[in-house]
Motif scaffolding. Structure first.
Motif, mmCIF file in Angstrom:
data_model
loop_
_atom_site.group_PDB
_atom_site.id
_atom_site.type_symbol
_atom_site.label_atom_id
_atom_site.label_comp_id
_atom_site.label_asym_id
_atom_site.label_seq_id
_atom_site.Cartn_x
_atom_site.Cartn_y
_atom_site.Cartn_z
ATOM 1 N N GLU A 154 -3.186 15.087 1.029
ATOM 2 C CA GLU A 154 -3.354 13.632 0.873
ATOM 3 C C GLU A 154 -2.079 12.890 1.306
ATOM 4 O OE1 GLU A 154 -5.666 10.615 -1.984
ATOM 5 O OE2 GLU A 154 -5.544 12.760 -2.432
ATOM 6 N N GLN B 195 0.828 -1.201 0.000
ATOM 7 C CA GLN B 195 0.000 0.000 0.000
ATOM 8 C C GLN B 195 0.863 1.252 0.000
ATOM 9 O OE1 GLN B 195 -2.697 -0.149 3.254
ATOM 10 N NE2 GLN B 195 -4.074 -1.622 2.256
ATOM 11 N N ARG C 40 2.957 10.598 -8.879
ATOM 12 C CA ARG C 40 2.295 10.837 -10.164
ATOM 13 C C ARG C 40 1.570 12.177 -10.138
ATOM 14 N NH1 ARG C 40 -2.188 10.481 -12.484
ATOM 15 N NH2 ARG C 40 -3.347 9.822 -10.659
ATOM 16 N N ILE C 41 0.776 12.397 -9.006
ATOM 17 C CA ILE C 41 0.009 13.654 -8.899
ATOM 18 C C ILE C 41 0.955 14.853 -8.910
ATOM 19 C CG2 ILE C 41 -1.456 15.019 -7.349
ATOM 20 C CD1 ILE C 41 -2.734 12.362 -6.482
ATOM 21 N N ASP D 55 2.141 1.872 -3.322
ATOM 22 C CA ASP D 55 1.090 2.397 -4.189
ATOM 23 C C ASP D 55 0.857 3.880 -3.917
ATOM 24 O OD1 ASP D 55 0.857 0.003 -5.308
ATOM 25 O OD2 ASP D 55 -1.108 -0.521 -4.469
ATOM 26 N N PHE D 56 0.741 4.207 -2.574
ATOM 27 C CA PHE D 56 0.480 5.610 -2.208
ATOM 28 C C PHE D 56 1.597 6.501 -2.712
ATOM 29 C CE2 PHE D 56 -2.011 3.941 1.623
ATOM 30 C CZ PHE D 56 -3.192 3.959 0.899
ATOM 31 N N GLU D 57 2.824 6.039 -2.491
ATOM 32 C CA GLU D 57 3.961 6.871 -2.894
ATOM 33 C C GLU D 57 3.976 7.080 -4.408
ATOM 34 O OE1 GLU D 57 7.054 5.990 0.720
ATOM 35 O OE2 GLU D 57 7.383 5.017 -1.218
ATOM 36 N N ASP D 58 3.666 6.005 -5.124
ATOM 37 C CA ASP D 58 3.624 6.118 -6.589
ATOM 38 C C ASP D 58 2.561 7.123 -7.012
ATOM 39 O OD1 ASP D 58 5.559 4.293 -6.663
ATOM 40 O OD2 ASP D 58 4.331 2.629 -7.454
ATOM 41 N N GLU D 59 1.386 7.020 -6.334
ATOM 42 C CA GLU D 59 0.259 7.880 -6.689
ATOM 43 C C GLU D 59 0.629 9.348 -6.426
ATOM 44 O OE1 GLU D 59 -2.286 6.987 -8.186
ATOM 45 O OE2 GLU D 59 -3.615 8.727 -8.011
#
Ligand code: ADP
Ligand code: MG
Length: 911
Positions: free
Chosen positions: A568, A447, A457-458, A450-454
């Protein structure tokens, strides 16, 4: 048991056999059913009948459905030596024939259960063994399939008894070879069939002919197409009747090489292989009778009329394998070391092949040894293979027995092994928690990623959009600026031009006005125009400012988006923190569980001690293997759980950590640690690990350095348990164990300490190689020194040590490895032995009685025995001993000693 219930060919799900009803698939002609006139078709595996193969040019070749190797286990009854030597001990196995199960005792409180196709007790008759193990294979051979019967086991456990007994003196004793040939001869007829026999020996990777011994190093020939194996160089004798077969077996036996080992003088170091070739003619059978279709599916009369007579060839291979014992135990040396290597090569290659076949492995290493090459077509394919593993009852050979059982289990396929073990499984609880934790951590990790990737990306997206907008805005701004600058310049230029023109015109007009005094209307029109221009410029500037405003709005919108992204990120960080907290909590819980387990094990230890104290007034620190096996069954049961949990603890905490606690600064920790190590050392399975990790050395250090008697007592008990194994005995001696144990005994105040020390020395006394060293380093004197305490437990261990020592010495004398008076006598043990030979406590008495018998067996000791009064005790034992075997032994010993006989005669004692 009906022979049909023990058969090869448990069909695999994919085999053709599945599609046949079981009665067809397993049908076997009865021995009385003479073959095969042109009667009904013989049902064949795979749904075809025999001529099908013949039509393909090869008779008897069906598709070949591999059958599972069937495995029976057979227990030999105790022999005379075991009846005496193991008198105080239970058998290492317990059979449950009705459940087809065997229980192998692991130690005093644990056993493991194995399931076999058949379990044959010590009372099983040869007839029953034949019917269960070999008859189905023989019937199958008569049907045209290859078949193999093999015996595997430690030397002296009854392989040859099971397979090769001739039973001349007693027909009930006939073994499998003889009975198989009887059935084969009864079912074949000399007119149509032929039976021939080869008898071979495989010794050190060379095949010899047992019928013509000069015929040596026979080559194995493999048919490259079919993979069939044959031995064209081997003598093959046609058998017409049972008598000629028996003569062949006798001849073979005479030639069979047997190397002696100390385990059994008839021990065989070679593999004996009997091959019975059966050739049956199926003349008179026609395709029409069987409704057999030709290749294109119709009955062809042409094919039928030119059909050759059908011959079915099969062979029965009976293999009496060499003893499976480990080389170090059989005491082999020099030449026999080479032998053992070759024998082990063949046996281990056999094991590997069986494993590979059982696991359906693509590669079966048949080429690794002659034995496996020879047995190549007996495994897999269409051969039926039946294995009987033979075991003895003696707890002394538990290791060999266990490995024999495991060989049998592997032969039955590993996944079929049924193993019952009921205990509370704390370990699996811990393991489950560990797995759960691992899962949570992995999920958490995933997770977070995933969060770090997201977030990344943002952020990149926001950055690139802001950059884009900023760029656009700057470009537009620059363009606007340039445009207005240009416009301004243009306007100024125009105004200047106009102004210049006006000035010029005004000058001209002024000059002419001066001449004519004319009015100046055109200059006011110019002013109006300039004003208009200024107005336009103002409007343009306003619209530009609006564009700038819009762009600013857009920037602030993107800034807001970025701020939301950041919040976030903060939220996700918080979630990560809480996951880490949870992980920490779970880890703490596991630590608590572990410490509870530790506590539990110590409590159990205490309970077992207090129970023992309540029952017999003796201390017991958990290492019950010092106690004869039959004692305290209820205690052992109750201690089972905690012991098991200590073992689990050991696996979790790690041996190194436990051993390092032996040197802890904290006294309590040291006491607990040595207790845990002692409990672990009571389990045979842990002993090697403890020694490897340096535990033995640490325990000996404790004897040397510890001030505390409890620690020394428990350490001595642990050493006593480790001293049950031959290699460890040598290590203990090499590390000065006798001196340390003697020191411990000298300082002891608690009789239980003496009991542990005496137990350890008694175990060392049972090692043939350590006799002289034990005596020289004062081991016997130390034992004798402990008797002053008078405690019966201590005396029992002393007596056991003396009996062990006397037995080893007696063995060495018989083998000519020892000359001169017994070291026991030299070290002054005889007076104590004589004084206690009639002790009230039976374990003490029994050991001493045995020791006396061993000592009296050698004439060199006779003089001392007479002068110290031991002769009287022997006479008494031979008359009054309640144990018949010991009574008989004493009697025999007395009559076989010339000196003792003469003395008795001199004293006029009737004997
Ligand atoms: P192996 O061939 O495995 O070395 P043997 O067949 O030579 O062992 O047996 C060793 C001894 O044990 C022999 O004296 C044999 O008569 C005896 N023996 C083996 N099995 C049995 C049995 N089931 N009942 C009685 N005696 C047995
Ligand atoms: Mg044998």
């Amino acid at each position: 048991m009906a022979s049909g219930s023990y058969r090869n060919g448990g069909p695999k799900p994919t085999s053709k056999l599945d599609r046949l009803p079981p009665s067809t698939a397993y049908s076997t002609p009865k021995p009385s059913a003479k073959p095969r006139p042109s009667a009904a078709p013989v049902p064949r595996r795979g749904g075809s009948v025999a001529p099908a193969a013949a039509s393909a040019g090869k008779a008897g070749g069906d598709a070949g459905v591999p059958g599972r190797v069937r495995v029976a286990v057979r227990l030999r009854p105790r022999n005379a030596e075991e009846t005496i030597a193991d008198a105080d001990f239970a058998d290492c196995v317990e059979l449950q024939p009705e459940l087809k199960r065997l229980k192998l005792r692991k130690n005093n409180w644990e056993s493991e259960t194995y399931e076999f196709d058949e379990v044959l007790t010590e009372f099983a008759s040869q007839k029953r063994v034949y019917e269960v193990v070999a008859k189905p294979v023989v019937e199958s051979v008569l049907e045209g399939y290859n078949g193999t019967v093999m015996a595997y086991g430690q030397t002296g456990t009854g392989k040859t008894y099971t397979l090769g007994r001739l039973g001349e003196e007693d027909t009930a004793a006939r073994g499998i070879m003889v009975r198989a040939m009887e059935d084969i001869l009864a079912d074949t007829s000399p007119e149509t069939d032929s039976v021939s026999v080869s008898y071979l020996q495989l010794y050190m990777e060379s095949i010899q002919d047992l019928l013509v011994p000069a015929n040596d190093n026979i080559a194995i020939i493999e048919d490259p197409k079919t993979g069939d194996v044959s031995l064209p160089g081997a003598t093959s004798v046609d058998i017409r009747d049972q008598k000629s077969f028996m003569e062949l077996l006798r001849l073979g036996e005479v030639h069979r090489f047997a190397a002696n080992t100390k385990l059994n003088t008839e021990s065989s170091r070679s593999h004996a292989i009997l091959i019975v070739h059966v050739k049956r003619s199926l003349k008179g059978r026609h395709d029409a009778d069987h409704g057999f279709p030709s290749e294109n599916g119709t009955n062809s009369t042409l094919v039928k009329s030119f059909r050759p007579p059908i011959v079915r060839k099969s062979k029965l291979v009976v293999v009496d394998l060499a003893g499976s014992e480990r080389i170090d135990k059989s005491g082999s040396e020099g030449h026999t070391l080479e032998e053992a290597k070759s024998i082990n090569l063949s046996l281990s290659a056999l094991g590997k092949c069986i494993n590979a076949l059982a696991e359906n492995s693509p590669h079966v290493p048949v080429r690794d040894s002659k034995l496996t090459r020879l047995l190549r077509d007996s495994f897999g394919g269409s051969a039926r293979t039946s294995l009987v593993v033979t075991i003895g009852p003696s707890p002394r050979h538990r290791g060999e027995t266990a490995s024999t059982i495991m060989f049998g289990q592997r032969a039955m396929k590993v996944e079929n092994m049924v193993k019952l073990k009921e205990e509370f499984d704390y370990k699996s609880l811990c393991r489950r928690l560990d797995i759960e934790l691992d899962k949570l951590m992995a999920e958490n990790e995933r997770q977070r990623k995933d969060f770090e990737d997201e977030i990344e990306r943002i952020r990149t997206e926001a950055d690139s959009r802001v950059a884009e907008v900023e760029k656009g805005y700057n470009n537009t701004l620059e363009n606007e600026r340039l445009k207005y600058q240009q416009d301004n310049m243009d306007s100024i230029k125009k105004v200047e031009e106009k102004w210049m023109a006006n000035v010029n015109r005004a000058r001209v007009e002024h000059q002419s006005a001066c001449l004519e005094k004319a009015p100046t209307t055109s200059s006011s029109a110019d002013i109006v125009e300039v004003r208009q221009l200024l107005e336009n410029e103002k409007i343009l500037r306003q619209s530009t400012e609006e564009v700038v405003m819009n762009l600013k709005c857009e920037i602030s919108h993107w800034k807001r988006l970025e701020a939301a992204g950041n919040s976030e990120i903060v939220k996700l960080r918080k979630m990560l923190d809480s996951e880490a907290n949870q992980k920490h909590k779970l880890e703490e819980e596991i630590a608590i569980l572990r410490s509870q387990l530790l506590q539990l094990s110590f409590q159990a230890d205490e309970t077992s001690r207090s129970l023992d104290r309540g029952e017999s007034g003796k201390a017991l620190t958990g290492f019950d293997s010092l106690v004869p096996q039959a004692r305290h069954p209820q205690l052992r049961d109750s201690a089972n759980g905690p012991k098991a949990s200590i073992a689990k603890l050991f696996e979790q905490v790690g041996l190194q950590k436990i051993l390092s606690l032996l040197e802890s600064e904290d006294h309590d920790v040291r006491v607990h640690a040595v207790k845990v190590v002692a409990n672990l050392a009571a389990e045979e399975a842990n002993q090697d690990k403890i020694v490897e990790a340096g535990g033995l050395t640490s325990l000996l250090m404790l004897l040397r350095n510890s001030e505390d008697e409890t620690i020394r007592r428990v350490a001595a008990g642990a050493i006593a348990n480790l001293a049950m194994n031959e290699t460890n005995q040598e290590l203990i001696m090499a590390q000065g164990g006798i001196v340390l144990l003697s020191m411990t005994a000298a300082d002891a105040e608690d009789p239980q300490t003496l009991r542990m020390v005496a137990g350890a020395i008694a175990n060392l006394c049972g090692n043939d190689k350590l006799q002289m060293k034990l005596s020289v380093e004062g081991g016997i004197k130390a034992l004798l020194g402990m008797v002053t305490c008078g405690h019966p437990d201590v005396l029992a261990q002393v007596a056991r040590g003396i009996a062990n020592f006397a037995k080893c010495e007696s063995r060495a004398s018989t083998q000519g490895n020892k000359v001169g008076v017994s070291l026991l006598i030299e070290d002054g043990a005889l007076p104590w032995i004589v004084k206690n030979a009639n002790h009230d406590a039976s374990p003490i008495r029994r050991h001493i009685e045995l020791a006396l018998c061993h000592l009296a067996q050698h004439e060199v000791n006779a003089k001392d025995m007479i002068s110290e009064g031991a002769l009287w005790e022997l006479v008494r034992i031979s008359r009054d001993c309640s144990r018949e075997d010991i009574r008989m032994l004493a009697h025999r010993t007395l009559i076989s000693s010339a000196t003792l006989r003469t003395e008795l005669r001199r004293l006029h004692i009737e004997f």
